[in-house]
Design a protein around this motif. Structure first.
Motif, mmCIF file in Angstrom:
data_model
loop_
_atom_site.group_PDB
_atom_site.id
_atom_site.type_symbol
_atom_site.label_atom_id
_atom_site.label_comp_id
_atom_site.label_asym_id
_atom_site.label_seq_id
_atom_site.Cartn_x
_atom_site.Cartn_y
_atom_site.Cartn_z
ATOM 1 N N GLN A 141 -12.871 -40.617 13.116
ATOM 2 C CA GLN A 141 -13.785 -40.602 14.258
ATOM 3 C C GLN A 141 -13.306 -39.614 15.317
ATOM 4 O O GLN A 141 -12.142 -39.227 15.339
ATOM 5 N N GLY A 142 -14.254 -39.237 16.191
ATOM 6 C CA GLY A 142 -13.932 -38.391 17.324
ATOM 7 C C GLY A 142 -14.442 -39.010 18.609
ATOM 8 O O GLY A 142 -15.301 -39.894 18.581
ATOM 9 N N TRP A 143 -13.924 -38.574 19.725
ATOM 10 C CA TRP A 143 -14.353 -39.092 21.012
ATOM 11 C C TRP A 143 -14.142 -38.026 22.092
ATOM 12 O O TRP A 143 -13.396 -37.072 21.892
ATOM 13 N N ASP A 144 -14.826 -38.205 23.217
ATOM 14 C CA ASP A 144 -14.815 -37.217 24.283
ATOM 15 C C ASP A 144 -14.678 -37.881 25.646
ATOM 16 O O ASP A 144 -15.241 -38.955 25.882
ATOM 17 N N LEU A 145 -13.941 -37.234 26.530
ATOM 18 C CA LEU A 145 -13.797 -37.664 27.921
ATOM 19 C C LEU A 145 -14.011 -36.452 28.822
ATOM 20 O O LEU A 145 -13.730 -35.316 28.419
ATOM 21 N N HIS A 146 -14.497 -36.684 30.020
ATOM 22 C CA HIS A 146 -14.673 -35.588 30.958
ATOM 23 C C HIS A 146 -14.551 -36.111 32.377
ATOM 24 O O HIS A 146 -14.714 -37.303 32.638
ATOM 25 N N VAL A 147 -14.253 -35.201 33.288
ATOM 26 C CA VAL A 147 -14.228 -35.512 34.709
ATOM 27 C C VAL A 147 -14.598 -34.246 35.469
ATOM 28 O O VAL A 147 -14.163 -33.154 35.122
ATOM 29 N N GLY A 148 -15.435 -34.369 36.478
ATOM 30 C CA GLY A 148 -15.850 -33.218 37.266
ATOM 31 C C GLY A 148 -16.863 -32.356 36.541
ATOM 32 O O GLY A 148 -17.122 -32.528 35.352
ATOM 33 N N PRO A 149 -17.471 -31.396 37.253
ATOM 34 C CA PRO A 149 -18.578 -30.615 36.694
ATOM 35 C C PRO A 149 -18.134 -29.338 35.984
ATOM 36 O O PRO A 149 -17.099 -28.760 36.291
ATOM 37 N N LYS A 150 -18.974 -28.894 35.067
ATOM 38 C CA LYS A 150 -18.763 -27.560 34.492
ATOM 39 C C LYS A 150 -19.423 -26.491 35.360
ATOM 40 O O LYS A 150 -19.102 -25.301 35.252
ATOM 41 N N ARG B 51 -5.006 -36.096 13.203
ATOM 42 C CA ARG B 51 -5.280 -36.243 14.629
ATOM 43 C C ARG B 51 -5.459 -34.862 15.261
ATOM 44 O O ARG B 51 -4.845 -33.895 14.846
ATOM 45 N N HIS B 52 -6.311 -34.792 16.257
ATOM 46 C CA HIS B 52 -6.584 -33.531 16.910
ATOM 47 C C HIS B 52 -7.002 -33.778 18.348
ATOM 48 O O HIS B 52 -7.533 -34.843 18.676
ATOM 49 N N ALA B 53 -6.737 -32.808 19.208
ATOM 50 C CA ALA B 53 -7.156 -32.902 20.610
ATOM 51 C C ALA B 53 -7.291 -31.501 21.179
ATOM 52 O O ALA B 53 -6.481 -30.617 20.879
ATOM 53 N N ALA B 54 -8.325 -31.309 21.987
ATOM 54 C CA ALA B 54 -8.565 -30.028 22.660
ATOM 55 C C ALA B 54 -8.943 -30.314 24.106
ATOM 56 O O ALA B 54 -9.620 -31.302 24.401
ATOM 57 N N ILE B 55 -8.507 -29.442 24.998
ATOM 58 C CA ILE B 55 -8.760 -29.630 26.428
ATOM 59 C C ILE B 55 -9.144 -28.305 27.051
ATOM 60 O O ILE B 55 -8.703 -27.242 26.611
ATOM 61 N N HIS C 191 -11.686 -33.301 23.966
ATOM 62 C CA HIS C 191 -12.325 -33.679 22.703
ATOM 63 C C HIS C 191 -11.193 -34.032 21.749
ATOM 64 O O HIS C 191 -10.280 -33.230 21.537
ATOM 65 N N ALA C 192 -11.213 -35.249 21.195
ATOM 66 C CA ALA C 192 -10.083 -35.713 20.390
ATOM 67 C C ALA C 192 -10.563 -36.654 19.298
ATOM 68 O O ALA C 192 -11.741 -37.034 19.237
ATOM 69 N N GLY C 193 -9.636 -37.047 18.421
ATOM 70 C CA GLY C 193 -9.976 -37.981 17.361
ATOM 71 C C GLY C 193 -8.985 -37.927 16.220
ATOM 72 O O GLY C 193 -7.893 -37.365 16.340
#
Length: 380
Positions: A61-70, A350-354, A55-57
């Protein structure tokens, strides 16, 4: 066991779910405007997983990317509002409350901890008259090790006092009190918060930070409360056995040295949060909404460490030198029941979380910091 991208199939061993599943499930469509970040995230997930998300931005604005299941064998992906155990990212909250107490004149950073907690830091070579509040928060106190022999209460919970006692009794100090990462420092910081505020540390952090900032998806669980709210991220441990990749769901239980009991991690790592809330907290901190400008400057007075990508450690904050110039500030979190995470923010918004839903060593490249660097620099 070693990790691999092989097929995965569901079985059960006793009370632990062991799962083998298809790596193609819950893979995000390529985000063309953040393709470089997506590649870095996919690279990170290749030695993490089963899922990962960013989760970043910036201020606009902010935006999100993902891969694989939770959750393995589903098409559910990790979203910005899904809860997980934030682990050591808790330390920034703890440090911030101590700095608020400094702002209020209730604590002096360079005072010995003995002034506030007489007799607590003593024995086995420790002397609370020679260890300051700053050194505790900066991990330069010489305190060493973990409270592996701490005695649980009858209900399986832990008291902060016992965690500190066991940690100090079981681990003599480092001969040279340079930077040395130990949760015990932050257990003592929790006791300091309790002494100065007259309330449990979890309540002080909730009243002083979580509620005022509107972090509605963040909590400091009560002792014994292992639950996770809403559509939470499952935590896993895994590896290959005979060419088969197995995931063990350890979200709520114990496996090896890991425990989901929040009072064991307490002010060093007991909080639950989400990517969006952690990003909001870090943004609020660097924007001066949590502590005074003077206290934020103290939090950013760093010492060198040996950890790649986080060579600067302040008071509950890592400083990361961005590849595009400047610095980002935040913290990493790891819990052996199945989470690795990190959050960073810059002064310009700017911010980002993983997060990924297994514990990942920080020396496997690309690391989580490589992904955050790509997101904060918005690399294509």
């Amino acid at each position: 066991m070693t990790k691999t991208g092989a097929w995965r199939l569901g079985v059960a061993l006793g009370a632990v779910a062991v799962t083998l599943s298809t790596p193609g499930l819950a893979i995000a469509e390529q985000a063309d405007d953040h393709a470089g970040v997506q590649r870095a995230l996919e690279g990170y997930r290749s030695h993490g997983g089963p899922g990962a998300a960013v989760h970043a931005g910036d201020v606009s604005q902010g935006w999100d990317l993902h891969v694989g299941p939770k959750v393995v064998n589903t098409n559910q992906f990790i979203g910005p509002n899904d809860a997980f155990r934030a682990a050591s990212q808790t330390k920034t909250f703890t440090a911030a409350v101590v700095l608020q107490l400094v702002d209020e004149g209730k604590v002096a950073l360079d005072a010995p901890i003995e002034r506030y907690l007489p007799g607590v830091v003593a024995g086995n070579g420790y002397d609370g008259n020679r260890i300051t509040v700053r050194q505790l928060l900066q991990q330069t106190s010489g305190i060493n090790g973990a409270p592996s022999n701490a005695k649980a209460n009858a209900d399986g919970t832990y008291d902060l006092q016992e965690l500190v006692r066991a940690g100090l009794a079981g681990n003599p100090p480092k001969s040279e009190p340079a930077w040395n990462y130990s949760n015990i420092n932050y257990y003592i910081a929790g006791l300091l918060i309790e002494q100065a505020t007259g309330m449990p540390a979890r309540d002080a952090i909730t009243a002083r930070i979580i509620r005022p900032l509107g972090l509605n998806q963040t909590s400091f669980p009560a002792p014994g409360d292992k639950s996770l709210p809403g559509a939470y991220v499952h935590g896993y441990r895994g590896g290959t056995v005979g060419g088969v990749f197995l995931w063990l769901d350890t979200t709520f239980g114990e496996w090896g040295s890991g425990t989901a009991e929040p009072s064991f991690w307490s002010t060093a790592g007991g909080m639950v949060s989400t990517l969006s809330d952690l990003a909001l907290f870090d943004q609020s901190l660097v924007q001066g909404k949590v502590v005074s400008a003077a206290s934020l400057a103290e939090m950013r007075k760093t010492v060198p460490t040996s950890w790649p990508g986080t060579e600067h450690y302040g008071l509950g904050l890592w400083g990361h030198d961005l590849s595009c110039g400047g610095q980002a500030w935040g913290l990493l979190g790891d819990l052996s029941t199945g989470y690795s995470s990190a959050t960073m923010a810059t002064d310009d918004g700017r911010h980002a979380a993983i997060v990924t839903n297994t514990a990942v060593p920080n020396n496997d490249t690309p690391t989580r910091l490589d992904v955050l660097d790509a997101a904060l620099c918005d690399k294509e």
